[in-house]
Structures are given as C-alpha cells and as structure tokens.
Design a protein around this motif. Structure first.
Motif, PDB file in Angstrom:
ATOM      1  N   ASN A 150     -58.815  60.108  28.869  1.00 37.19           N
ATOM      2  CA  ASN A 150     -58.849  60.979  27.697  1.00 37.19           C
ATOM      3  C   ASN A 150     -58.416  62.410  28.034  1.00 37.19           C
ATOM      4  OD1 ASN A 150     -59.790  59.527  25.264  1.00 37.19           O
ATOM      5  ND2 ASN A 150     -61.544  59.028  26.551  1.00 37.19           N
ATOM      6  N   LEU A 151     -58.302  62.727  29.317  1.00 37.24           N
ATOM      7  CA  LEU A 151     -57.786  64.035  29.711  1.00 37.24           C
ATOM      8  C   LEU A 151     -56.292  64.101  29.385  1.00 37.24           C
ATOM      9  CD1 LEU A 151     -59.531  64.402  33.187  1.00 37.24           C
ATOM     10  CD2 LEU A 151     -60.393  65.041  30.940  1.00 37.24           C
ATOM     11  N   THR A 152     -55.764  65.303  29.288  1.00 36.05           N
ATOM     12  CA  THR A 152     -54.342  65.443  28.970  1.00 36.05           C
ATOM     13  C   THR A 152     -53.486  64.939  30.120  1.00 36.05           C
ATOM     14  OG1 THR A 152     -54.197  67.660  29.911  1.00 36.05           O
ATOM     15  CG2 THR A 152     -54.832  67.497  27.572  1.00 36.05           C
ATOM     16  N   THR A 153     -52.249  64.581  29.797  1.00 34.02           N
ATOM     17  CA  THR A 153     -51.316  64.120  30.821  1.00 34.02           C
ATOM     18  C   THR A 153     -51.137  65.176  31.904  1.00 34.02           C
ATOM     19  OG1 THR A 153     -50.141  62.785  29.187  1.00 34.02           O
ATOM     20  CG2 THR A 153     -48.977  63.266  31.231  1.00 34.02           C
ATOM     21  N   THR A 154     -51.036  66.432  31.487  1.00 36.98           N
ATOM     22  CA  THR A 154     -50.861  67.523  32.443  1.00 36.98           C
ATOM     23  C   THR A 154     -52.026  67.613  33.417  1.00 36.98           C
ATOM     24  OG1 THR A 154     -49.551  68.799  30.862  1.00 36.98           O
ATOM     25  CG2 THR A 154     -50.553  70.015  32.689  1.00 36.98           C
ATOM     26  N   LEU A 155     -53.244  67.513  32.903  1.00 36.85           N
ATOM     27  CA  LEU A 155     -54.420  67.613  33.766  1.00 36.85           C
ATOM     28  C   LEU A 155     -54.531  66.398  34.682  1.00 36.85           C
ATOM     29  CD1 LEU A 155     -56.821  69.256  34.612  1.00 36.85           C
ATOM     30  CD2 LEU A 155     -58.148  68.244  32.752  1.00 36.85           C
ATOM     31  N   LEU A 156     -54.210  65.223  34.177  1.00 38.87           N
ATOM     32  CA  LEU A 156     -54.241  64.021  35.014  1.00 38.87           C
ATOM     33  C   LEU A 156     -53.217  64.130  36.141  1.00 38.87           C
ATOM     34  CD1 LEU A 156     -54.664  61.347  32.216  1.00 38.87           C
ATOM     35  CD2 LEU A 156     -56.338  61.861  34.007  1.00 38.87           C
ATOM     36  N   GLU A 157     -52.053  64.696  35.848  1.00 39.35           N
ATOM     37  CA  GLU A 157     -51.041  64.894  36.888  1.00 39.35           C
ATOM     38  C   GLU A 157     -51.541  65.877  37.943  1.00 39.35           C
ATOM     39  OE1 GLU A 157     -47.646  66.114  34.663  1.00 39.35           O
ATOM     40  OE2 GLU A 157     -47.055  64.050  34.136  1.00 39.35           O
ATOM     41  N   GLU A 158     -52.257  66.911  37.495  1.00 39.12           N
ATOM     42  CA  GLU A 158     -52.842  67.876  38.435  1.00 39.12           C
ATOM     43  C   GLU A 158     -53.848  67.186  39.354  1.00 39.12           C
ATOM     44  OE1 GLU A 158     -54.627  71.423  36.907  1.00 39.12           O
ATOM     45  OE2 GLU A 158     -53.021  71.743  35.456  1.00 39.12           O
ATOM     46  N   ILE A 159     -54.715  66.362  38.768  1.00 40.65           N
ATOM     47  CA  ILE A 159     -55.761  65.688  39.536  1.00 40.65           C
ATOM     48  C   ILE A 159     -55.137  64.757  40.576  1.00 40.65           C
ATOM     49  CG2 ILE A 159     -57.617  63.981  39.385  1.00 40.65           C
ATOM     50  CD1 ILE A 159     -58.324  65.248  36.646  1.00 40.65           C
ATOM     51  N   ALA A 173     -59.774  54.774  34.578  1.00 38.91           N
ATOM     52  CA  ALA A 173     -59.613  53.943  33.382  1.00 38.91           C
ATOM     53  C   ALA A 173     -58.754  54.693  32.371  1.00 38.91           C
ATOM     54  CB  ALA A 173     -60.968  53.622  32.762  1.00 38.91           C
ATOM     55  N   PRO A 174     -57.909  53.990  31.612  1.00 33.86           N
ATOM     56  CA  PRO A 174     -56.992  54.680  30.697  1.00 33.86           C
ATOM     57  C   PRO A 174     -57.603  55.117  29.372  1.00 33.86           C
ATOM     58  CG  PRO A 174     -56.589  52.340  30.618  1.00 33.86           C
ATOM     59  CD  PRO A 174     -57.622  52.561  31.700  1.00 33.86           C
ATOM     60  N   ALA A 175     -58.767  54.665  29.018  1.00 33.44           N
ATOM     61  CA  ALA A 175     -59.450  55.000  27.760  1.00 33.44           C
ATOM     62  C   ALA A 175     -58.963  54.148  26.596  1.00 33.44           C
ATOM     63  CB  ALA A 175     -59.332  56.480  27.409  1.00 33.44           C
ATOM     64  N   SER A 176     -57.674  53.872  26.505  1.00 33.07           N
ATOM     65  CA  SER A 176     -57.125  53.021  25.441  1.00 33.07           C
ATOM     66  C   SER A 176     -55.683  52.693  25.803  1.00 33.07           C
ATOM     67  CB  SER A 176     -57.174  53.736  24.087  1.00 33.07           C
ATOM     68  OG  SER A 176     -56.261  54.822  24.067  1.00 33.07           O
ATOM     69  N   ALA A 180     -52.523  54.688  28.205  1.00 35.27           N
ATOM     70  CA  ALA A 180     -52.335  54.063  29.517  1.00 35.27           C
ATOM     71  C   ALA A 180     -51.259  54.762  30.342  1.00 35.27           C
ATOM     72  CB  ALA A 180     -51.985  52.582  29.344  1.00 35.27           C
ATOM     73  N   GLU A 181     -50.168  55.151  29.694  1.00 29.58           N
ATOM     74  CA  GLU A 181     -49.063  55.728  30.461  1.00 29.58           C
ATOM     75  C   GLU A 181     -49.400  57.098  31.035  1.00 29.58           C
ATOM     76  OE1 GLU A 181     -45.024  54.928  29.882  1.00 29.58           O
ATOM     77  OE2 GLU A 181     -45.339  53.855  28.010  1.00 29.58           O
ATOM     78  N   ARG A 182     -50.496  57.709  30.577  1.00 31.52           N
ATOM     79  CA  ARG A 182     -50.934  58.972  31.167  1.00 31.52           C
ATOM     80  C   ARG A 182     -51.291  58.806  32.642  1.00 31.52           C
ATOM     81  NH1 ARG A 182     -55.010  62.090  26.900  1.00 31.52           N
ATOM     82  NH2 ARG A 182     -53.714  61.942  25.044  1.00 31.52           N
ATOM     83  N   LEU A 183     -51.539  57.573  33.060  1.00 33.15           N
ATOM     84  CA  LEU A 183     -51.998  57.334  34.431  1.00 33.15           C
ATOM     85  C   LEU A 183     -50.867  57.089  35.415  1.00 33.15           C
ATOM     86  CD1 LEU A 183     -55.068  55.007  33.768  1.00 33.15           C
ATOM     87  CD2 LEU A 183     -54.930  57.497  33.694  1.00 33.15           C
ATOM     88  N   ARG A 184     -49.633  57.173  34.971  1.00 39.42           N
ATOM     89  CA  ARG A 184     -48.510  56.868  35.863  1.00 39.42           C
ATOM     90  C   ARG A 184     -48.461  57.797  37.074  1.00 39.42           C
ATOM     91  NH1 ARG A 184     -44.937  53.187  34.828  1.00 39.42           N
ATOM     92  NH2 ARG A 184     -43.409  54.171  36.201  1.00 39.42           N
ATOM     93  N   GLY A 192     -55.864  55.985  43.988  1.00 41.18           N
ATOM     94  CA  GLY A 192     -56.867  55.506  43.057  1.00 41.18           C
ATOM     95  C   GLY A 192     -56.821  54.027  42.720  1.00 41.18           C
ATOM     96  N   MET A 193     -57.981  53.537  42.272  1.00 42.78           N
ATOM     97  CA  MET A 193     -58.111  52.169  41.771  1.00 42.78           C
ATOM     98  C   MET A 193     -58.082  52.208  40.257  1.00 42.78           C
ATOM     99  SD  MET A 193     -61.186  49.431  42.378  1.00 42.78           S
ATOM    100  CE  MET A 193     -61.190  47.841  41.511  1.00 42.78           C
ATOM    101  N   LEU A 194     -57.219  51.383  39.662  1.00 40.47           N
ATOM    102  CA  LEU A 194     -57.073  51.342  38.216  1.00 40.47           C
ATOM    103  C   LEU A 194     -57.874  50.188  37.623  1.00 40.47           C
ATOM    104  CD1 LEU A 194     -53.222  51.948  37.784  1.00 40.47           C
ATOM    105  CD2 LEU A 194     -55.068  53.624  37.730  1.00 40.47           C
ATOM    106  N   TYR A 195     -58.590  50.472  36.523  1.00 37.49           N
ATOM    107  CA  TYR A 195     -59.284  49.451  35.743  1.00 37.49           C
ATOM    108  C   TYR A 195     -58.587  49.391  34.390  1.00 37.49           C
ATOM    109  CZ  TYR A 195     -63.273  49.632  39.013  1.00 37.49           C
ATOM    110  OH  TYR A 195     -64.095  49.570  40.124  1.00 37.49           O
ATOM    111  N   VAL A 196     -57.834  48.327  34.132  1.00 33.60           N
ATOM    112  CA  VAL A 196     -57.053  48.228  32.899  1.00 33.60           C
ATOM    113  C   VAL A 196     -57.138  46.815  32.343  1.00 33.60           C
ATOM    114  CG1 VAL A 196     -55.412  50.040  33.577  1.00 33.60           C
ATOM    115  CG2 VAL A 196     -54.940  47.666  34.183  1.00 33.60           C
ATOM    116  N   ASN A 197     -56.803  46.676  31.048  1.00 35.39           N
ATOM    117  CA  ASN A 197     -56.651  45.329  30.503  1.00 35.39           C
ATOM    118  C   ASN A 197     -55.182  44.912  30.592  1.00 35.39           C
ATOM    119  OD1 ASN A 197     -55.287  46.419  28.207  1.00 35.39           O
ATOM    120  ND2 ASN A 197     -57.231  46.641  27.112  1.00 35.39           N
TER     121      ASN A 197
END
Length: 299
Positions: A150-159, A173-176, A180-184, A192-197
């Motif tokens: 749920n964080l912004t793409t920019t912040l996720l890229e920073e992390i 987790a992508p939240a929805s 999902a593509e925010r996690l690329r 990181g470990m991804l939890y996705v459907n």
C-alpha cells in the motif's frame, strides 16, 4: 540501536478501519440484499500484526494514523490486541484511512481502499528505522520485517535500495492485484520474500501461469529471494533457490475473504519464527488461513 526482543516483527504499511458488508446470497452489480456490516481494525500491515499477536509474536507497527477520533480509537484497539504502537506516525492534518468492501456468497464483489493518508505520510513512517530508534543506515535493523504494497511505488523503490533494510529478513505482500507491480523493484534488487496469489504473480512476471509452482519458480528466477504463491483452493507453492515445495490447502466452506491473505502470511511468518521447516510452515499457514475463511460470520 538494532537490538530487538525475540519474535519481534516490524509490520510496515496500512493501518485503518475495515468496513465490511457481508451477505449470504450471491451478488452482482446493483444487488441490494440484507446482510451484516462490521467495522474492525484492518489494513494489510495491521491484519498481519494482529495475527502475529495471536501467535505470541511481538508485532511493532510502522504506519500513519490521524490525530482524529477514529485514529485514537484505532490506536486503543490495536494496543489492547497486543500491538506495539509507539512508533506510528500521527498526523495533525491527515485523517485516519479506511477500507470498504462488499462480500457475497460468491466472494468479494467490490472494494475501495482509501489509503491517501498513508501515501501522503510517505517516508515519515520509516523514521524509526533511519534515526537510530530501531535502526539506521550504519546499524541496520536485523530482524524480520513484514512490508505491504500500500506504500507508494516511489517509497517501495527507496526501501528496496535502502541500507537501513540491508540486513532485515524482508517479507513482502502486494496488498492487492492492482498494486502487485509496485513490488518489481524488489525483484530488480534481488531482495525479499514475496507472498502473492497466482494473479499477482502473473502481473509481476508479465505472463500467465497454470499453477502456483510455475509462478513461484518464475518469481525466484526473476530475482525474488523466495516466493510463496497461493491459488485459492488449488495447491500453494513455496519456491527458493533450493527448489519448490507444494501443498494442497484444506477443503473448507468459504464465508469470508477480506484479510485471508494477510492471515496466511502472518501464520507462515510465525511458524518460521518458531523454527519450523518449510514444509511444516506451509502446512500451518494453509490450515490457519482455511480456519479464517471458514470462520463463522453470522448473516
């Protein structure tokens, strides 16, 4: 300082009120049916934290909550459930976020996530990991971190690139599916470990998959340190560089779906915190998730 109590898990992301309407009948666009409406603490990070607390973990929440009546009530509700709320960012001018969903006998009909305050708060929620309270770039946090999309793409890229997270056991987790593509960035940084459907895995990989095993293996090939892919009542798969394991979830009657993925992720993390192996952790998480979705929901 980077020291942390045993089984402490940082949960970073959304903390809000869930307003869920549930009906016993099948629904479609325009349906107007009797049911029940509930209001409970929610949000991906908060759902994960609440489940972790049930497993006697120590969840520490990093999120944004308004200094409004709804925010005060939310903080009190979370504290009473065993969550550590000392480090959340509380804004004077941003309202507490809210999620609204409608569920029928045929599953989730529609949902709206109003997480504008979390997005507006941005990197301010991460201050404890950067100012030395929980960690810093020079002394990174070394425990487990649950991060939601749920964080912004920019912040996720920073992390994904932030040295303050360099030594963390990062679970994401992508939240929805829509996020999902925010996690690329985590695939690109091989972190990181991804939890996705299955749907979310397909969106991240830009291809469709017939089963969770192929999807999980593809995510690891693309850069995930590890990937756990669920597929409803079909087998779930856990892939790492050591290979893929797959298990069938228990057969249950589904009565609720909101929060099921968060519950699954938290149960899996808790099992691994207790020292179980991959097979046992997956079995435990699938059972907890099955119990959750089949839980009694009076209508």
């Amino acid at each position: 300082m980077t020291s942390h109590a045993p089984h402490t898990i940082l949960c970073i992301g959304s903390a809000l009120w869930d307003v869920i309407g549930r009906a016993a009948s099948h629904m479609r666009q325009g349906s107007d049916v009797p049911g029940r409406i509930t209001r409970l603490p929610g949000g991906v990070a908060l759902n994960i934290a609440m489940t972790l607390a049930q497993f006697e973990m120590r969840p520490v929440l990093l999120s944004a909550v308004g200094r409004d009546a709804e925010g005060d009530e939310l903080v009190a509700a979370c504290t009473s459930r065993g969550l550590v709320m000392d480090h959340i960012y509380r804004s004077e001018d941003l309202p507490t976020d809210v999620y609204m969903a409608v569920e029928g006998a045929n599953g989730l009909i529609a949902a709206i996530a109003d997480a504008h305050s979390l997005e507006a708060a941005g990197a301010r929620i991460l201050a404890p990991l950067r100012d030395g309270t929980l960690g810093s770039a020079d002394a990174p946090y070394t425990g487990t971190v649950a991060l939601d999309g749920n964080l912004t793409t920019t912040l996720l890229e920073e992390i994904a690139k932030d040295p303050a997270f360099a030594r963390a056991d990062l679970r994401i987790a992508p939240a929805s599916p829509g996020k999902a593509e925010r996690l690329r960035s985590f695939l690109l940084q091989r972190r990181g470990m991804l939890y996705v459907n299955l749907e979310e895995a397909g969106l991240l990989c830009h291809q469709s998959f017939d089963d969770s095993a192929a999807a999980a293996a593809a995510l690891v090939k693309l850069g995930a340190a590890r990937a756990l892919v669920t597929d409803g009542g079909s087998p779930a798969s856990d892939a790492s560089p050591d290979g893929v394991i797959q298990q069938m979830p228990p057969e249950v009657l589904v009565t609720r779906v909101t929060g099921a993925g968060d519950t699954f992720m938290a149960a899996h993390m808790a099992a691994e915190q207790r020292g179980t192996d991959r097979q046992e952790a997956l079995t435990s998480a699938l059972q907890v998730a099955a119990d959750y979705v089949s839980g009694e929901t009076p209508l």
